[in-house]
Every structure is written in structure tokens, then in C-alpha cells.
Design a protein around this motif. Structure first.
Motif, mmCIF file in Angstrom:
data_model
loop_
_atom_site.group_PDB
_atom_site.id
_atom_site.type_symbol
_atom_site.label_atom_id
_atom_site.label_comp_id
_atom_site.label_asym_id
_atom_site.label_seq_id
_atom_site.Cartn_x
_atom_site.Cartn_y
_atom_site.Cartn_z
ATOM 1 N N SER A 1 2.580 5.559 14.873
ATOM 2 C CA SER A 1 1.298 5.866 14.237
ATOM 3 C C SER A 1 1.511 6.820 13.081
ATOM 4 O O SER A 1 2.597 7.372 12.881
ATOM 5 C CB SER A 1 0.326 6.488 15.247
ATOM 6 O OG SER A 1 -0.060 5.561 16.228
ATOM 7 N N ALA A 2 0.438 7.026 12.324
ATOM 8 C CA ALA A 2 0.429 7.994 11.237
ATOM 9 C C ALA A 2 -0.674 9.005 11.512
ATOM 10 O O ALA A 2 -1.698 8.669 12.119
ATOM 11 C CB ALA A 2 0.186 7.300 9.903
ATOM 12 N N TYR B 1 -2.373 -1.155 4.844
ATOM 13 C CA TYR B 1 -2.240 -0.933 6.280
ATOM 14 C C TYR B 1 -1.317 0.250 6.536
ATOM 15 O O TYR B 1 -0.506 0.643 5.678
ATOM 16 C CB TYR B 1 -1.711 -2.175 7.000
ATOM 17 C CG TYR B 1 -0.305 -2.594 6.624
ATOM 18 C CD1 TYR B 1 0.799 -2.212 7.394
ATOM 19 C CD2 TYR B 1 -0.061 -3.382 5.501
ATOM 20 C CE1 TYR B 1 2.094 -2.598 7.052
ATOM 21 C CE2 TYR B 1 1.220 -3.783 5.158
ATOM 22 C CZ TYR B 1 2.293 -3.392 5.929
ATOM 23 O OH TYR B 1 3.564 -3.769 5.584
ATOM 24 N N VAL B 2 -1.463 0.825 7.708
ATOM 25 C CA VAL B 2 -0.581 1.902 8.135
ATOM 26 C C VAL B 2 0.747 1.289 8.553
ATOM 27 O O VAL B 2 0.784 0.340 9.341
ATOM 28 C CB VAL B 2 -1.206 2.698 9.291
ATOM 29 C CG1 VAL B 2 -0.186 3.642 9.925
ATOM 30 C CG2 VAL B 2 -2.421 3.471 8.792
ATOM 31 N N GLY C 1 -0.046 -0.913 11.495
ATOM 32 C CA GLY C 1 -0.705 -2.195 11.265
ATOM 33 C C GLY C 1 -2.189 -2.111 11.020
ATOM 34 O O GLY C 1 -2.807 -3.092 10.585
ATOM 35 N N THR C 2 -2.804 -0.942 11.290
ATOM 36 C CA THR C 2 -4.247 -0.803 11.120
ATOM 37 C C THR C 2 -4.641 -0.992 9.661
ATOM 38 O O THR C 2 -4.058 -0.388 8.759
ATOM 39 C CB THR C 2 -4.711 0.587 11.592
ATOM 40 O OG1 THR C 2 -4.398 0.734 12.977
ATOM 41 C CG2 THR C 2 -6.201 0.765 11.390
ATOM 42 N N TYR D 1 -8.798 -3.986 13.659
ATOM 43 C CA TYR D 1 -8.482 -4.847 12.522
ATOM 44 C C TYR D 1 -7.057 -4.534 12.056
ATOM 45 O O TYR D 1 -6.739 -3.380 11.743
ATOM 46 C CB TYR D 1 -9.468 -4.600 11.377
ATOM 47 C CG TYR D 1 -10.869 -5.069 11.685
ATOM 48 C CD1 TYR D 1 -11.368 -6.233 11.123
ATOM 49 C CD2 TYR D 1 -11.692 -4.353 12.547
ATOM 50 C CE1 TYR D 1 -12.652 -6.673 11.421
ATOM 51 C CE2 TYR D 1 -12.974 -4.772 12.850
ATOM 52 C CZ TYR D 1 -13.448 -5.941 12.274
ATOM 53 O OH TYR D 1 -14.721 -6.384 12.571
ATOM 54 N N TYR D 2 -6.229 -5.573 11.986
ATOM 55 C CA TYR D 2 -4.817 -5.366 11.708
ATOM 56 C C TYR D 2 -4.292 -6.345 10.648
ATOM 57 O O TYR D 2 -4.766 -7.475 10.536
ATOM 58 C CB TYR D 2 -3.994 -5.523 12.991
ATOM 59 C CG TYR D 2 -4.416 -4.578 14.082
ATOM 60 C CD1 TYR D 2 -3.954 -3.269 14.115
ATOM 61 C CD2 TYR D 2 -5.313 -4.996 15.065
ATOM 62 C CE1 TYR D 2 -4.373 -2.390 15.109
ATOM 63 C CE2 TYR D 2 -5.735 -4.117 16.061
ATOM 64 C CZ TYR D 2 -5.261 -2.823 16.076
ATOM 65 O OH TYR D 2 -5.685 -1.967 17.053
ATOM 66 N N TYR D 3 -3.327 -5.870 9.911
ATOM 67 C CA TYR D 3 -2.600 -6.690 8.943
ATOM 68 C C TYR D 3 -1.603 -7.553 9.711
ATOM 69 O O TYR D 3 -0.939 -7.064 10.622
ATOM 70 C CB TYR D 3 -1.865 -5.751 7.997
ATOM 71 C CG TYR D 3 -1.303 -6.335 6.735
ATOM 72 C CD1 TYR D 3 -2.050 -6.362 5.565
ATOM 73 C CD2 TYR D 3 0.009 -6.796 6.682
ATOM 74 C CE1 TYR D 3 -1.519 -6.838 4.375
ATOM 75 C CE2 TYR D 3 0.545 -7.277 5.503
ATOM 76 C CZ TYR D 3 -0.215 -7.302 4.346
ATOM 77 O OH TYR D 3 0.318 -7.778 3.176
#
Length: 443
Positions: free
Chosen positions: A164-165, A135-136, A183-184, A345-347
Motif C-alpha cells: 500500500s501507499a 493507480y497506486v 492497484g487502487t 475500483y482497480y486498474y
């Protein structure tokens, strides 16, 4: 006559195997209420109750449409597509909405779209099976502020710079990029000294992005896909899915098959000519039995039966996911100090017994939300918020947690989070496992 007896025996064996599989698949499990729990194949799709898989758009939204159907109600690609099936095994039973899972809110009829929720799991399953899913990681910009894009803090995909990244389109990190939120979930395809090549889980255009390595949590990847929280921000509700343990089928050797055949000789003879001489030790007979058992039932290798495809007569297979809870919820709205709960979709990154929130426009802590699970930036799944009270001399008083809010399940109201009844938030908090839990937001 001999061939007739062999065919009858093979059919008997096939029915025995099918019976064992179906009994295992439709096992009734006790629920939290003590009553029998409904096992439900997805409704409203195929005539056999199976579900077609969906896809996600490049903007992170989830397409819940079902593909073209044949006369039997199954999609044309059903033989190739993975068809998930769910069942109920409720471990949280408060505030249940009974079948057909509809309720009224603000003059509108809302429903729990379980079939669309389980369909939304498919891209995550496919991603997990394809390689490393990480995840990011840039909560509160702790790994560095992403650069401005053309002097702006937004991109063409609706992403924002904060938490964000940068996901560059070029492998050397030059040129244009998009923002990928904290979290993505991403599939890590390659790595070099500076960048991780990733694909965003749920996006179907196949695009790869090159993200500076310090933003990608390759040291904390998804280790298993076992627990999934699905939030439906259109219907304002939530459900928790848990993976059903895989059915283990013990191998059956051809010698075992022959033994069963011998034991059933008397039954077979009673259906035919008892004078017909059958040599049970004949190797040709053994091979013939194995071949017939293999037909449309299970794969049969030279060394015996191994775990194989489910019969065509049982196309949905057994349930892969069980719903352990479902409840009303409230997601984020748009506003000066509010944001919609983002789709995607997230962690499930972490959990906290209390998530403290600030008074709008200040850096002062106004209160807390109990039993919080963070999944992106400042977005949590949590219980009903508690605002602190103050005495006349300025002493802060905690009035305690609250269970209920009449706004839950009505319209988006939160700052970005997913608000639940506190008892449901606690259930999810206790149920959560790091590295095995994700959050999906659909609409």
C-alpha cells in the motif's frame, strides 16, 4: 394552410430522424453462439427500462440502491443524472445461465445483478471524464514499505500496510494518513515535487489525500475506459463489459432540410389544399422548418443540425455498454493464509500466462493458475489452479491446466483472487487491453 403544411413536414422530418436513431440503437448483433443477441435495458428500475446511477461509500463499498422514483418510475433527478443502459453481445458463451439469470448454489438462489454492475461503472466513468486517472503502484512493496500508522499496520478504513501507499490528510505529508492499496484507481488532481493530490475512485465524500509521488503511476495512467470486469463477491459471479462505440450523427444543414421539404411538397399537398401557394425559397419558411425540427428532437444551430440531446421520448439513449461475457466465479475468504477479495475500483495492471502460488506457510511454489490478470497486490482474475505433482525421485510434473472446479460460484474459497472456469479466464486474458481495462469488485 401554409403553416399547417410546414408543421406536417417538420413532423415527418422528426419521425425520420427518430427512426434512424432508434434503428441504430436497437441493432441486433450476432453473438458467439450464432443466435440473435438480446438487447436489454436495465430491468427492475424505471418503467422505461432505464437505470439510476448509484454511489460508493467511503470504505470502497458500492451502494447499489436506487433513488426516489416519481410516478413514471424514473428517479427525481433523472433529468440531471447520467442513465447508463446495457445490451448483450456475448463473445463467450459457455456455462450460460439463461434469463432471469438465476441459479442455485448451496441451497441459495443467486443471480447476475447486471443492473447493479452497470450502475457501478458510473463512478469510474465520471472519474475518467474529470481528469487523469492513475493507480497506486506498490506491488510487493517495490516502491518502498509504507510507514506504520501509530505503530500499527492497519488503519481506520480497513486498509493494511503491505503493498500500500500512505495517503496523508495534510498536504505537507505530516500527521495522520490512511493506507491506499496497490492497484487502487485514483484521480490525480495536483502534483508538486513530493506529493500527488488524489481522490479515490468510487468514494463520494470528496476527500483528497496526499500520496508520495513515487507510489502513483502517473506515467501509466488510464488512457481509455473501454473494458470493465465487474466481480460480485456476494453472488459469486463475474461479467465483462465493453464500451459501445459512440453513435456518430452526420450534421444536417438547414439547406438539406429545405431540400427534403421541397421533395416532400407533393406529399404535403396531398394532405391539404393543393391551391395553397407555398414559396419553398422563402427564407422565413426555412427558418420556421429549422425551429420546428429543433423541438424535443435535436439541437439546431444556425448552420444546421448538430449532434445533440436524445429525444425526451427516448430517455435512456442507446446502450453505452455491452456485456461480452458473464460466468460464475469464486472470490477470497478470510483465514490465516486467505483474504477476502477487496471491494473497490482497480486498474487491471498486467496479465500473465501463469500466476505461480506458494504452498501455505512456505516459500515453495505449489502450483500455478493460468490466464491471470492482476488488479491489486496479489489478487488476480484467473483460471482453475493446477497443483504440481512429484515423482518418487522428486521430479516436478505439470499435469496440465484444468477447465472446471465444482466450487466455482458457490462460496468464497480462494486466497484473495477471483477464480474462473479456465476458458473464461482465457477469454478475459485475450480480451484485456492494458491502459483501457479496469476491475470493479462489488457486493
Amino acid at each position: 394552410m401554409r403553416n399547417g403544411k410546414l408543421i406536417i413536414t417538420a413532423l415527418v422530418l422528426c419521425m425520420m430522424v427518430l427512426g434512424l436513431i432508434i434503428l441504430e440503437s436497437f441493432e441486433i448483433r450476432p453473438g458467439g453462439s450464432g443466435s440473435e443477441v438480446l438487447r436489454e435495458a436495465v430491468s427492475g428500475t424505471g418503467a422505461d427500462g432505464t437505470l439510476q446511477e448509484g454511489a460508493s461509500g467511503s470504505d470502497g463499498s458500492i451502494d447499489s440502491s436506487v433513488g426516489d422514483e416519481d410516478a413514471d418510475g424514473i428517479g427525481k433527478d433523472a433529468n440531471e443524472a447520467h442513465i447508463p443502459v446495457f445490451e448483450f453481445d456475448l463473445k463467450y458463451t459457455k456455462y450460460l445461465v439463461e434469463a432471469p439469470y438465476e441459479y442455485e448454489a448451496n441451497g441459495e438462489t443467486r443471480r447476475f445483478k447486471f443492473e447493479e454492475m452497470v450502475r457501478a461503472i458510473e463512478p469510474a466513468r465520471e472519474a475518467f471524464e474529470s481528469g487523469m486517472v492513475a493507480y497506486v503502484d506498490n506491488y510487493k512493496n517495490r516502491n518502498g514499505n509504507a510507514p506504520y500508522r501509530n505503530g500499527k499496520s492497519t488503519d481506520d478504513f480497513g486498509g493494511t500496510r503491505s503493498a500500500s501507499a500512505p495517503g496523508y490528510f495534510n498536504s505537507d505529508g505530516s500527521g495522520d494518513f490512511r493506507y491506499i492499496a496497490d492497484g487502487t484507481l485514483v484521480i490525480v488532481e495536483n502534483e508538486n515535487e513530493k506529493f500527488s493530490e488524489v481522490k479515490i475512485v468510487g468514494e463520494t465524500d470528496g476527500s483528497s489525500y496526499f500520496v508520495p509521488q513515487h507510489y502513483v503511476s502517473t506515467d501509466d495512467p488510464l488512457t481509455a475506459l473501454e473494458k470493465i470486469i465487474v466481480v460480485d463477491r456476494a453472488e459469486q459471479n463475474i461479467a465483462a463489459f465493453e464500451k459501445v462505440p459512440e453513435l456518430v450523427i452526420e450534421p444536417v444543414s438547414s439547406a438539406d432540410i429545405l431540400g427534403i421539404y421541397k421533395a416532400s411538397t407533393e406529399t404535403v399537398d396531398s394532405l391539404g389544399n393543393e391551391d395553397d401557394d407555398v414559396d419553398n425559397k422563402d427564407e422565413a419558411a426555412e427558418a420556421e422548418i429549422a425551429d420546428m425540427v429543433n423541438v424535443d428532437v435535436m439541437e439546431c444551430a444556425a448552420d444546421g443540425l448538430t449532434e445533440g440531446a436524445m429525444p425526451v421520448a427516448f430517455p435512456g439513449g442507446r446502450a453505452e455498454w455491452k456485456i461480452v461475457s458473464y460466468s460464475l466465479a469464486t472470490t477470497g475468504k478470510s483465514g490465516k493464509y486467505h483474504q477476502p477479495t477487496p471491494l473497490g475500483y482497480y486498474y487491471a495492471v498486467e496479465k500473465k500466462p501463469k500466476f505461480y502460488y506458494l504452498k501455505d506457510g512456505t516459500n515453495d511454489i505449489e502450483g500455478y493458475a493460468p490466464y491471470a490478470i492482476r488488479f491489486t497486490a496479489g489478487a488476480y482474475v484467473h483460471g482453475v489452479a493446477t497443483a504440481y505433482k512429484y515423482t518418487a525421485d522428486g521430479v516436478r510434473v505439470d499435469p496440465g491446466i484444468h477447465e472446471f472446479s465444482k466450487s466455482i460460484g458457490t462460496v468464497p474459497l480462494s486466497h484473495k483472487c477471483v477464480r474462473n472456469y479456465t476458458s473464461h479466464a482465457k477469454f478475459l486474458y485475450d480480451w484485456y487491453e492494458h491502459g483501457k481495462t479496469i476491475v470493479i469488485v462489488i457486493e
